[in-house]
Design a protein around this motif. Structure first.
Motif, PDB file in Angstrom:
ATOM      1  N   ASN A 260     -17.349   1.160   9.807  1.00  0.00           N
ATOM      2  CA  ASN A 260     -18.257   2.126   9.192  1.00  0.00           C
ATOM      3  C   ASN A 260     -17.613   3.493   8.958  1.00  0.00           C
ATOM      4  OD1 ASN A 260     -20.760   0.375   9.499  1.00  0.00           O
ATOM      5  ND2 ASN A 260     -20.130   0.575  11.638  1.00  0.00           N
ATOM      6  N   ARG A 261     -16.288   3.577   9.076  1.00  0.00           N
ATOM      7  CA  ARG A 261     -15.613   4.863   8.882  1.00  0.00           C
ATOM      8  C   ARG A 261     -14.422   4.673   7.938  1.00  0.00           C
ATOM      9  NH1 ARG A 261     -18.454   9.110   9.974  1.00  0.00           N
ATOM     10  NH2 ARG A 261     -16.530  10.316  10.107  1.00  0.00           N
ATOM     11  N   THR A 262     -14.271   5.635   7.013  1.00  0.00           N
ATOM     12  CA  THR A 262     -13.214   5.568   6.003  1.00  0.00           C
ATOM     13  C   THR A 262     -12.595   6.939   5.798  1.00  0.00           C
ATOM     14  OG1 THR A 262     -14.226   3.736   4.798  1.00  0.00           O
ATOM     15  CG2 THR A 262     -12.746   5.142   3.542  1.00  0.00           C
ATOM     16  N   LEU A 263     -11.289   6.965   5.607  1.00  0.00           N
ATOM     17  CA  LEU A 263     -10.607   8.196   5.196  1.00  0.00           C
ATOM     18  C   LEU A 263     -10.425   8.132   3.685  1.00  0.00           C
ATOM     19  CD1 LEU A 263      -9.195  10.837   6.064  1.00  0.00           C
ATOM     20  CD2 LEU A 263      -7.057   9.553   6.113  1.00  0.00           C
ATOM     21  N   PHE A 264     -10.951   9.129   2.989  1.00  0.00           N
ATOM     22  CA  PHE A 264     -10.841   9.233   1.534  1.00  0.00           C
ATOM     23  C   PHE A 264      -9.969  10.433   1.200  1.00  0.00           C
ATOM     24  CE2 PHE A 264     -13.222  10.794  -2.477  1.00  0.00           C
ATOM     25  CZ  PHE A 264     -12.313  10.180  -3.314  1.00  0.00           C
ATOM     26  N   GLU A 265      -8.913  10.194   0.416  1.00  0.00           N
ATOM     27  CA  GLU A 265      -7.999  11.266   0.024  1.00  0.00           C
ATOM     28  C   GLU A 265      -7.986  11.424  -1.490  1.00  0.00           C
ATOM     29  OE1 GLU A 265      -4.155  11.118   2.659  1.00  0.00           O
ATOM     30  OE2 GLU A 265      -5.030   9.114   2.500  1.00  0.00           O
ATOM     31  N   ILE A 266      -7.893  12.666  -1.938  1.00  0.00           N
ATOM     32  CA  ILE A 266      -7.748  13.002  -3.352  1.00  0.00           C
ATOM     33  C   ILE A 266      -6.496  13.854  -3.490  1.00  0.00           C
ATOM     34  CG2 ILE A 266      -8.783  14.117  -5.363  1.00  0.00           C
ATOM     35  CD1 ILE A 266     -11.507  13.884  -3.923  1.00  0.00           C
ATOM     36  N   LEU A 267      -5.578  13.409  -4.335  1.00  0.00           N
ATOM     37  CA  LEU A 267      -4.371  14.188  -4.623  1.00  0.00           C
ATOM     38  C   LEU A 267      -4.344  14.494  -6.113  1.00  0.00           C
ATOM     39  CD1 LEU A 267      -3.682  12.206  -2.097  1.00  0.00           C
ATOM     40  CD2 LEU A 267      -1.313  12.826  -2.582  1.00  0.00           C
ATOM     41  N   PHE A 268      -4.017  15.733  -6.470  1.00  0.00           N
ATOM     42  CA  PHE A 268      -3.793  16.102  -7.859  1.00  0.00           C
ATOM     43  C   PHE A 268      -2.288  16.064  -8.118  1.00  0.00           C
ATOM     44  CE2 PHE A 268      -7.781  19.020  -8.133  1.00  0.00           C
ATOM     45  CZ  PHE A 268      -8.596  17.901  -8.125  1.00  0.00           C
TER      46      PHE A 268
ATOM     47  N   GLN B  89       0.850  -1.191   0.000  1.00  0.00           N
ATOM     48  CA  GLN B  89       0.000   0.000   0.000  1.00  0.00           C
ATOM     49  C   GLN B  89       0.884   1.238   0.000  1.00  0.00           C
ATOM     50  OE1 GLN B  89      -1.873  -0.406   4.257  1.00  0.00           O
ATOM     51  NE2 GLN B  89      -0.947  -2.336   3.604  1.00  0.00           N
ATOM     52  N   TRP B  90       0.484   2.237  -0.774  1.00  0.00           N
ATOM     53  CA  TRP B  90       1.338   3.424  -0.857  1.00  0.00           C
ATOM     54  C   TRP B  90       1.102   4.323   0.347  1.00  0.00           C
ATOM     55  CZ3 TRP B  90      -0.163   8.625  -1.787  1.00  0.00           C
ATOM     56  CH2 TRP B  90      -1.495   8.829  -2.148  1.00  0.00           C
ATOM     57  N   VAL B  91       2.205   4.856   0.847  1.00  0.00           N
ATOM     58  CA  VAL B  91       2.153   5.641   2.075  1.00  0.00           C
ATOM     59  C   VAL B  91       2.409   7.123   1.837  1.00  0.00           C
ATOM     60  CG1 VAL B  91       2.740   3.698   3.553  1.00  0.00           C
ATOM     61  CG2 VAL B  91       4.567   5.109   2.605  1.00  0.00           C
ATOM     62  N   CYS B  92       3.212   7.458   0.824  1.00  0.00           N
ATOM     63  CA  CYS B  92       3.527   8.864   0.559  1.00  0.00           C
ATOM     64  C   CYS B  92       4.181   8.962  -0.811  1.00  0.00           C
ATOM     65  CB  CYS B  92       4.440   9.449   1.643  1.00  0.00           C
ATOM     66  SG  CYS B  92       6.077   8.680   1.755  1.00  0.00           S
ATOM     67  N   ARG B  93       4.475  10.184  -1.234  1.00  0.00           N
ATOM     68  CA  ARG B  93       5.288  10.413  -2.414  1.00  0.00           C
ATOM     69  C   ARG B  93       6.742  10.594  -1.976  1.00  0.00           C
ATOM     70  NH1 ARG B  93       3.947   9.652  -7.569  1.00  0.00           N
ATOM     71  NH2 ARG B  93       4.931  11.585  -8.272  1.00  0.00           N
TER      72      ARG B  93
ATOM     73  N   TYR C 232      -6.410   8.550  -5.823  1.00  0.00           N
ATOM     74  CA  TYR C 232      -7.255   8.401  -4.643  1.00  0.00           C
ATOM     75  C   TYR C 232      -6.636   7.369  -3.708  1.00  0.00           C
ATOM     76  CZ  TYR C 232     -11.080  10.109  -7.740  1.00  0.00           C
ATOM     77  OH  TYR C 232     -11.874  10.798  -8.618  1.00  0.00           O
ATOM     78  N   ARG C 233      -6.977   7.521  -2.419  1.00  0.00           N
ATOM     79  CA  ARG C 233      -6.606   6.505  -1.437  1.00  0.00           C
ATOM     80  C   ARG C 233      -7.749   6.372  -0.436  1.00  0.00           C
ATOM     81  NH1 ARG C 233      -0.906   6.883   1.527  1.00  0.00           N
ATOM     82  NH2 ARG C 233      -1.697   8.926   2.170  1.00  0.00           N
ATOM     83  N   PHE C 234      -8.065   5.121  -0.080  1.00  0.00           N
ATOM     84  CA  PHE C 234      -9.137   4.824   0.858  1.00  0.00           C
ATOM     85  C   PHE C 234      -8.566   3.970   1.989  1.00  0.00           C
ATOM     86  CE2 PHE C 234     -10.695   5.186  -3.426  1.00  0.00           C
ATOM     87  CZ  PHE C 234     -11.867   5.931  -3.345  1.00  0.00           C
ATOM     88  N   ARG C 235      -8.872   4.349   3.238  1.00  0.00           N
ATOM     89  CA  ARG C 235      -8.338   3.589   4.374  1.00  0.00           C
ATOM     90  C   ARG C 235      -9.363   3.491   5.492  1.00  0.00           C
ATOM     91  NH1 ARG C 235      -3.204   6.808   6.062  1.00  0.00           N
ATOM     92  NH2 ARG C 235      -4.114   8.471   4.813  1.00  0.00           N
ATOM     93  N   PRO C 236      -9.497   2.319   6.108  1.00  0.00           N
ATOM     94  CA  PRO C 236     -10.346   2.229   7.299  1.00  0.00           C
ATOM     95  C   PRO C 236      -9.754   3.048   8.441  1.00  0.00           C
ATOM     96  CG  PRO C 236      -9.127   0.186   6.961  1.00  0.00           C
ATOM     97  CD  PRO C 236      -8.879   1.037   5.762  1.00  0.00           C
ATOM     98  N   ILE C 237     -10.618   3.625   9.243  1.00  0.00           N
ATOM     99  CA  ILE C 237     -10.203   4.441  10.383  1.00  0.00           C
ATOM    100  C   ILE C 237     -10.409   3.633  11.661  1.00  0.00           C
ATOM    101  CG2 ILE C 237     -10.621   6.564  11.698  1.00  0.00           C
ATOM    102  CD1 ILE C 237     -11.694   7.802   9.082  1.00  0.00           C
TER     103      ILE C 237
END
Length: 473
Positions: free
Chosen positions: A379-387, A82-86, A369-374
């Motif tokens: 029932n909770r997810t962190l959704f990230e969008i990077l351009f 799983q990708w963690v950062c750039r 995009y990245r999706f992760r359980p919290i």
């Protein structure tokens, strides 16, 4: 669980009449559309690899059952890449990035020799986290904020306060537990397990598909994060199909092919969604002209159209918009885009990488995009969008911005750098998720029924999850 578990070898792609039989009969295919472009797409976009994976119902308890959720943590999140950062997040020795998924936490540290190592974010004294929240930083060591036990950045034990009281501790055997680290496309990946495939094997055939798309030569220009009231699978499945456009995004029917999107299953870990832009939806009763299509196109995170943008005789909206974007984006990012195909400039080309990455190689929709359980809440997810924007040729690469947190009740349009029209589309997507998550629990039959083609990537995704859950160990 599904009775069928996806095999290592996916079915052979349908051909000819078989392929025509499973996709939209009322519209040209993506391949037929892009064949008429002024600058045709590269070979990697000329291939099709659909998969028919059956029509069995899919259980809904997998989206909220605590036992299934905890099994996913053990057998997926602790065992997959799983990708963690750039790379740009940790450019110098001593730079670190703290990454969290479910209840797991890791510190990824750039070493003096510029390699990267990843350590479990937990002190070996009494388990306190070294870093209390996700994000970037820099330091000479990893020091516990509770009692001061300190490790060097290479994971070796450096010092223990009152060492006379810990004569039973062997420093040579007290290195911090590590996760495997891999690099691809400017991304840093970790795998908490020492077993299993290398990153290259796990990602295949993605590196080959992206060999001419310089994802490593891009920088993060926007980073938005939002907590969603749904399961981590619920959230990303909203982006694996275009079937919902008719009901959820009616404003997109004028200018986006939806029912005639191309869906490809390339491997257990890689699938693709390929949608043509600048075309009429098959659902439109009154198709738009090329001039009208151009006026309705929504692309990128900033609308740069002006009065000079027009469709001349013999041209298409696709060609005109692609030509326009090559010019303005080339100037904005100081790079030559003259050889980039129409499709790469304007179409939605979306790769899903198991378990939680969605990557767009196109330039006008340059997202990841990245999706992760919290925590331990299914029932909770962190959704990230990077351009990801192209790096300037010969110029300084901008530093990645801090993630901007959008509150659950706020619009994505409130985020800096977000085009309001795009923000509205994401709002429409995420507004469905609470109702769907609640509907899973309310379901009388306990199953959902998926389309054979338009939702094939969802079925594929769930079958791969079942394959991991059924694995020994």
């Amino acid at each position: 669980m599904l009775d069928a578990i996806i095999p290592h070898g996916l079915p052979e792609p349908a051909q000819g009449e078989d392929l025509a039989a499973i996709r939209c009969p009322d519209a040209p295919s993506v391949q037929q559309i892009v064949a008429n472009d002024a600058l045709p797409p590269p070979a990697v976009l000329a291939m099709e690899q659909p998969a028919f994976l059956g029509s069995a119902p899919v259980s809904v308890n997998r989206y909220f059952d605590q036992t299934i959720f905890e099994a996913e943590i053990e057998k997926i999140w602790k065992r997959t890449w799983q990708w963690v950062c750039r790379e740009d997040h940790i450019p110098e020795p001593g730079d670190f990035y703290t990454y969290e998924v479910a209840h797991l936490s890791y510190v990824i540290v750039r070493q003096d020799d510029m390699t990267v190592r990843a350590f479990v974010n937990s002190c070996l004294h009494r388990s306190t986290k070294f870093k209390r929240g996700e994000g970037v930083g820099s330091g000479d060591n990893l020091r516990c904020p509770y009692h001061g036990w300190t490790w060097n950045n290479d994971g070796s034990l450096a010092s223990v306060p009152c060492a006379w009281d810990f004569k039973h501790i062997d420093a040579a055997n007290t290195n911090l537990p590590e996760a495997r680290v891999g690099h691809w496309g400017g991304f840093v990946f970790i795998n908490p397990s020492a077993d299993g495939p290398s990153l290259e094997e796990f990602l295949a055939p993605l590196p080959d598909h992206f060999k001419d798309w310089d994802i490593a030569g891009r920088h993060v220009s926007v980073h938005v994060a939002k907590e969603l009231p749904c399961n981590w699978k619920t959230a990303q499945e909203a982006f694996l199909e275009s079937y919902h456009v008719l009901e959820t995004h009616p404003q997109l029917l004028k200018g986006v092919g939806d029912a005639n999107v191309q869906y490809d299953c390339h491997s257990d870990h890689v699938t693709r969604f390929y949608a043509a832009s600048g075309v009429n939806s098959p659902h439109l009763a009154q198709p738009l002209s090329e001039k009208e299509l151009l006026a309705t196109m929504i692309l990128g995170d900033k609308d740069s159209r002006d009065d000079s943008l027009d469709v001349k005789d013999g041209e298409t909206a696709r060609t005109v918009m692609a030509r326009h974007l090559r010019k303005i984006m080339g100037e904005a990012y100081q790079t030559d885009l003259s050889a980039v195909s129409d499709s790469e400039m304007i179409d939605t080309i979306e790769y899903h990488v198991f378990p939680n990455m969605v990557l767009f190689p196109g330039l006008s929709l340059p997202m990841v995009y990245r999706f992760r359980p919290i925590g331990l809440d299914p029932n909770r997810t962190l959704f990230e969008i990077l351009f990801l924007r192209p790096n300037p040729e010969g110029g300084r690469v901008p530093d990645p911005p801090e993630p901007y947190r959008v509150a659950e009740h706020e619009s994505y349009a409130s985020a800096p750098g977000f085009d309001p029209a795009m923000g509205h589309v994401y709002d429409q997507d995420t507004d469905n998720l609470r109702a769907q998550q609640q509907g899973f629990r309310a379901s009388a039959r306990g199953v959902q029924n998926l389309g054979n083609y338009q939702e094939s990537r969802i079925r594929h995704f769930q079958m791969v999850i079942d394959k991991y859950l059924a694995a020994e160990g």
